[in-house]
Design a protein around this motif. Structure first.
Motif, PDB file in Angstrom:
ATOM      1  N   GLY A  37      -8.181  12.520  -0.579  1.00  0.00           N
ATOM      2  CA  GLY A  37      -8.541  13.913  -0.362  1.00  0.00           C
ATOM      3  C   GLY A  37      -7.517  14.801  -1.037  1.00  0.00           C
ATOM      4  N   PHE A  38      -7.248  15.936  -0.394  1.00  0.00           N
ATOM      5  CA  PHE A  38      -6.314  16.888  -0.964  1.00  0.00           C
ATOM      6  C   PHE A  38      -5.206  17.183   0.037  1.00  0.00           C
ATOM      7  N   ARG A  39      -3.989  17.294  -0.481  1.00  0.00           N
ATOM      8  CA  ARG A  39      -2.840  17.600   0.357  1.00  0.00           C
ATOM      9  C   ARG A  39      -2.943  19.035   0.863  1.00  0.00           C
ATOM     10  N   ARG A  40      -2.537  19.266   2.089  1.00  0.00           N
ATOM     11  CA  ARG A  40      -2.705  20.571   2.696  1.00  0.00           C
ATOM     12  C   ARG A  40      -1.801  21.626   2.059  1.00  0.00           C
ATOM     13  N   GLY A  41      -0.575  21.274   1.723  1.00  0.00           N
ATOM     14  CA  GLY A  41       0.386  22.252   1.237  1.00  0.00           C
ATOM     15  C   GLY A  41       0.072  22.825  -0.125  1.00  0.00           C
ATOM     16  N   ASP A  42      -0.263  21.948  -1.091  1.00  0.00           N
ATOM     17  CA  ASP A  42      -0.474  22.422  -2.453  1.00  0.00           C
ATOM     18  C   ASP A  42      -1.840  22.049  -3.021  1.00  0.00           C
ATOM     19  N   SER A  43      -2.704  21.524  -2.204  1.00  0.00           N
ATOM     20  CA  SER A  43      -4.065  21.128  -2.606  1.00  0.00           C
ATOM     21  C   SER A  43      -4.072  20.128  -3.764  1.00  0.00           C
ATOM     22  N   ALA A  44      -3.041  19.293  -3.836  1.00  0.00           N
ATOM     23  CA  ALA A  44      -3.000  18.256  -4.863  1.00  0.00           C
ATOM     24  C   ALA A  44      -3.857  17.065  -4.419  1.00  0.00           C
ATOM     25  N   ALA A  45      -4.521  16.425  -5.373  1.00  0.00           N
ATOM     26  CA  ALA A  45      -5.338  15.249  -5.073  1.00  0.00           C
ATOM     27  C   ALA A  45      -4.429  14.097  -4.660  1.00  0.00           C
TER      28      ALA A  45
ATOM     29  N   ARG B 114       0.849  -1.190   0.000  1.00  0.00           N
ATOM     30  CA  ARG B 114       0.000   0.000   0.000  1.00  0.00           C
ATOM     31  C   ARG B 114       0.884   1.238   0.000  1.00  0.00           C
ATOM     32  N   VAL B 115       0.558   2.221  -0.870  1.00  0.00           N
ATOM     33  CA  VAL B 115       1.349   3.445  -0.970  1.00  0.00           C
ATOM     34  C   VAL B 115       0.394   4.626  -1.121  1.00  0.00           C
ATOM     35  N   GLU B 116       0.721   5.725  -0.466  1.00  0.00           N
ATOM     36  CA  GLU B 116      -0.046   6.958  -0.606  1.00  0.00           C
ATOM     37  C   GLU B 116       0.732   7.888  -1.521  1.00  0.00           C
ATOM     38  N   THR B 117       0.089   8.366  -2.589  1.00  0.00           N
ATOM     39  CA  THR B 117       0.762   9.208  -3.568  1.00  0.00           C
ATOM     40  C   THR B 117      -0.263  10.095  -4.260  1.00  0.00           C
ATOM     41  N   GLY B 118       0.189  10.900  -5.190  1.00  0.00           N
ATOM     42  CA  GLY B 118      -0.720  11.745  -5.953  1.00  0.00           C
ATOM     43  C   GLY B 118      -1.664  10.908  -6.794  1.00  0.00           C
ATOM     44  N   HIS B 119      -2.833  11.440  -7.065  1.00  0.00           N
ATOM     45  CA  HIS B 119      -3.850  10.656  -7.773  1.00  0.00           C
ATOM     46  C   HIS B 119      -3.402  10.278  -9.196  1.00  0.00           C
ATOM     47  N   ALA B 120      -2.814  11.216  -9.920  1.00  0.00           N
ATOM     48  CA  ALA B 120      -2.372  10.919 -11.286  1.00  0.00           C
ATOM     49  C   ALA B 120      -1.264   9.866 -11.289  1.00  0.00           C
ATOM     50  N   LYS B 121      -0.343   9.957 -10.323  1.00  0.00           N
ATOM     51  CA  LYS B 121       0.725   8.957 -10.224  1.00  0.00           C
ATOM     52  C   LYS B 121       0.142   7.578  -9.901  1.00  0.00           C
ATOM     53  N   ALA B 122      -0.853   7.547  -9.027  1.00  0.00           N
ATOM     54  CA  ALA B 122      -1.468   6.273  -8.650  1.00  0.00           C
ATOM     55  C   ALA B 122      -2.111   5.609  -9.866  1.00  0.00           C
ATOM     56  N   LEU B 123      -2.775   6.401 -10.690  1.00  0.00           N
ATOM     57  CA  LEU B 123      -3.409   5.832 -11.881  1.00  0.00           C
ATOM     58  C   LEU B 123      -2.370   5.329 -12.876  1.00  0.00           C
TER      59      LEU B 123
END
Length: 148
Positions: free
Chosen positions: A101-109, A33-42
């Protein structure tokens, strides 16, 4: 026009993008399991699904094709001996992408990508060892003074 063009560029050069996806795929097989940006995950989902299919085949050519992406021998062995046999009866859909959700620093998904049906492995936290220097008189003296 981008007709018939697959994949996202992710604002990276092709070498950087390939290395990043290889590292993410290796981390997914290591920790499940890894947490990453939504586009990277796809994007990494495409790589991971292909690698699990190689693992299900299990022949020498598949192992060599998978080793192009996974350069850690222990993780490659884990893919072929532990992970791929668990998906032997499944025809695709080995991963799950969950929007977090969205990252706090840059509001990235942000999304979580995980292997379906395999329990999560926790990362081991490295705790630095604290050693008190009792040979100095300073540490023990300051402690004694604070007690008084």
């Amino acid at each position: 026009m981008r007709h018939q063009k697959r994949g996202r560029k992710l604002n990276r050069t092709s070498e950087h993008r390939r290395a990043m996806l290889c590292n993410l795929a290796t981390s997914i097989f290591e920790f499940h399991r890894v947490e990453t940006g939504h586009a990277k995950a796809l994007e990494v989902r495409r790589v991971v699904e292909r690698l699990i299919t190689y693992g299900k085949r299990g022949d020498l050519n598949s192992r060599r094709m998978a080793s192009r992406y996974i350069r850690n021998k222990a993780i490659l062995r884990k893919l072929f001996q532990e992970i791929a046999p668990k998906f032997q009866e499944r025809n695709g859909g080995y991963t799950r992408v969950i929007k977090k959700g969205f990252r706090r620093g840059d509001s990235a998904a942000v999304s979580i990508i995980e292997l379906v049906g395999i329990p999560r492995i926790e990362k081991k936290a490295v705790v630095p060892e604290t050693t008190e220097k009792a040979s100095d008189g300073k540490n023990t003296e300051s402690k004694e003074q604070s007690k008084k």
